[in-house]
Design a protein around this motif. Structure first.
Motif, short mmCIF file in Angstrom:
data_model
loop_
_atom_site.label_atom_id
_atom_site.label_comp_id
_atom_site.label_asym_id
_atom_site.label_seq_id
_atom_site.Cartn_x
_atom_site.Cartn_y
_atom_site.Cartn_z
N ALA A 1 36.58 -33.67 8.87
CA ALA A 1 36.94 -32.29 8.54
C ALA A 1 37.49 -31.56 9.76
N SER A 2 36.88 -31.80 10.92
CA SER A 2 37.35 -31.15 12.14
C SER A 2 38.77 -31.58 12.47
N ILE A 3 39.03 -32.88 12.36
CA ILE A 3 40.38 -33.39 12.65
C ILE A 3 41.39 -32.79 11.70
N MET A 4 41.01 -32.62 10.43
CA MET A 4 41.93 -32.11 9.41
C MET A 4 42.00 -30.58 9.39
N GLY A 5 41.20 -29.93 10.22
CA GLY A 5 41.22 -28.47 10.26
C GLY A 5 40.60 -27.82 9.04
N ILE A 6 39.64 -28.50 8.42
CA ILE A 6 38.99 -27.98 7.22
C ILE A 6 37.69 -27.28 7.61
N GLU A 7 37.55 -26.05 7.19
CA GLU A 7 36.34 -25.30 7.48
C GLU A 7 35.24 -25.72 6.51
N LEU A 8 34.09 -26.05 7.06
CA LEU A 8 32.94 -26.42 6.25
C LEU A 8 31.79 -25.46 6.50
N GLU A 9 31.08 -25.13 5.45
CA GLU A 9 29.81 -24.41 5.60
C GLU A 9 28.70 -25.46 5.57
N ARG A 10 28.04 -25.63 6.68
CA ARG A 10 27.02 -26.66 6.78
C ARG A 10 25.67 -26.11 6.32
N VAL A 11 25.05 -26.84 5.42
CA VAL A 11 23.74 -26.46 4.88
C VAL A 11 22.74 -27.50 5.36
N PRO A 12 21.82 -27.13 6.26
CA PRO A 12 20.88 -28.12 6.82
C PRO A 12 19.93 -28.69 5.77
N VAL A 13 19.75 -29.99 5.84
CA VAL A 13 18.75 -30.69 5.02
C VAL A 13 17.97 -31.57 5.97
N ASP A 14 16.70 -31.29 6.16
CA ASP A 14 15.87 -32.03 7.11
C ASP A 14 15.36 -33.32 6.45
N LEU A 15 15.96 -34.43 6.84
CA LEU A 15 15.57 -35.71 6.25
C LEU A 15 14.17 -36.12 6.68
N PHE A 16 13.77 -35.72 7.89
CA PHE A 16 12.45 -36.11 8.39
C PHE A 16 11.34 -35.36 7.67
N LYS A 17 11.67 -34.24 7.06
CA LYS A 17 10.69 -33.49 6.26
C LYS A 17 10.80 -33.81 4.78
N GLY A 18 11.69 -34.73 4.43
CA GLY A 18 11.83 -35.13 3.04
C GLY A 18 12.52 -34.11 2.16
N GLU A 19 13.34 -33.24 2.76
CA GLU A 19 13.95 -32.17 1.96
C GLU A 19 14.97 -32.68 0.95
N SER A 20 15.48 -33.90 1.15
CA SER A 20 16.42 -34.45 0.17
C SER A 20 15.72 -35.23 -0.94
#
Length: 223
Positions: free
Chosen positions: A21-40
């Protein structure tokens, strides 16, 4: 509304999406998901985004996608990026190597990470038989890559494509998992070339390293 991407900053799969996305110049809204806490792994996340409970997941309006390769193809097509090739022949080569990476390469690196790192977070020991099996597959694939890169700077064509990012993914954790890659100088040189010439790839490496090293330290795990 910006395209949302759900994921953990320690994920090599998220790294591939953020880099592309950075290379393509695409803006992303990042939503954190903590895998170590099992949030997914919650029923809500699985029902809304990915029944496997894995990240990253992209949300673009009504479009929801999981699997990093699919997300990157979607993004490249959305903006007409040459990361997917500029001709039909190039596109098929890029897709061939992306699919190859999923079948012959990344899956075994992920298996090693799960055995050597993931299990330690739950107090389990690695299964040496599984690691040995995965290493055998990695050796076979690395030999193919090393020969392929003997006279090439990139995986497909004469410039960076999504194929490079897919195949570079396992290097996100290779120093921690001790993947058997030192016998493949063309492969190692290609990865260093990506770090030296693709700023977004180097930047996301720093992010992955900070996240994983912090998680290891927090859990009292010394590799």
């Amino acid at each position: 509304m910006a395209i949302q991407v759900y994921g953990d900053p320690g994920s090599g799969s998220l790294r591939r999406v953020i880099t592309a996305a950075s290379i393509m110049g695409i803006e992303l809204e990042r939503v954190p998901v903590d895998l170590f806490k099992g949030e997914s792994q919650t029923s809500d996340f699985k029902s809304r985004f990915n029944p496997h409970g894995l990240t990253p997941v992209m949300v673009d309006g009504d479009t929801i996608l999981y699997e990093s390769s699919a997300i990157n193809i979607y993004l490249a097509e959305k903006v007409g990026s040459d990361l997917l090739g500029t001709t039909p022949a190039e596109r098929y080569q890029v897709l061939q190597w992306m699919f190859w990476s999923g079948e012959q390469w990344r899956v075994f690196a992920t298996l090693v990470f799960d055995e050597r790192i993931g299990k330690r977070f739950v107090g389990q020991a690695e299964d040496a038989r599984i690691v040995e099996l995965a290493f055998g597959k990695i050796h076979a694939a690395a030999a193919v890559l090393d020969a392929h890169l003997a006279d090439r700077r990139f995986i497909a064509g004469d410039r960076l494509t999504l194929a490079d990012l897919d195949i570079a993914g396992p290097f996100s954790q290779s120093a921690r998992t001790k993947l058997p890659l030192t016998d493949y100088p063309n492969l190692v040189a290609w990865q260093q070339r990506l770090l030296d010439t693709v700023p977004a790839w180097a930047e996301t490496k720093r992010e992955v390293d900070a996240r994983i090293d912090g998680a290891l330290a927090g859990a009292g795990i010394v590799l």
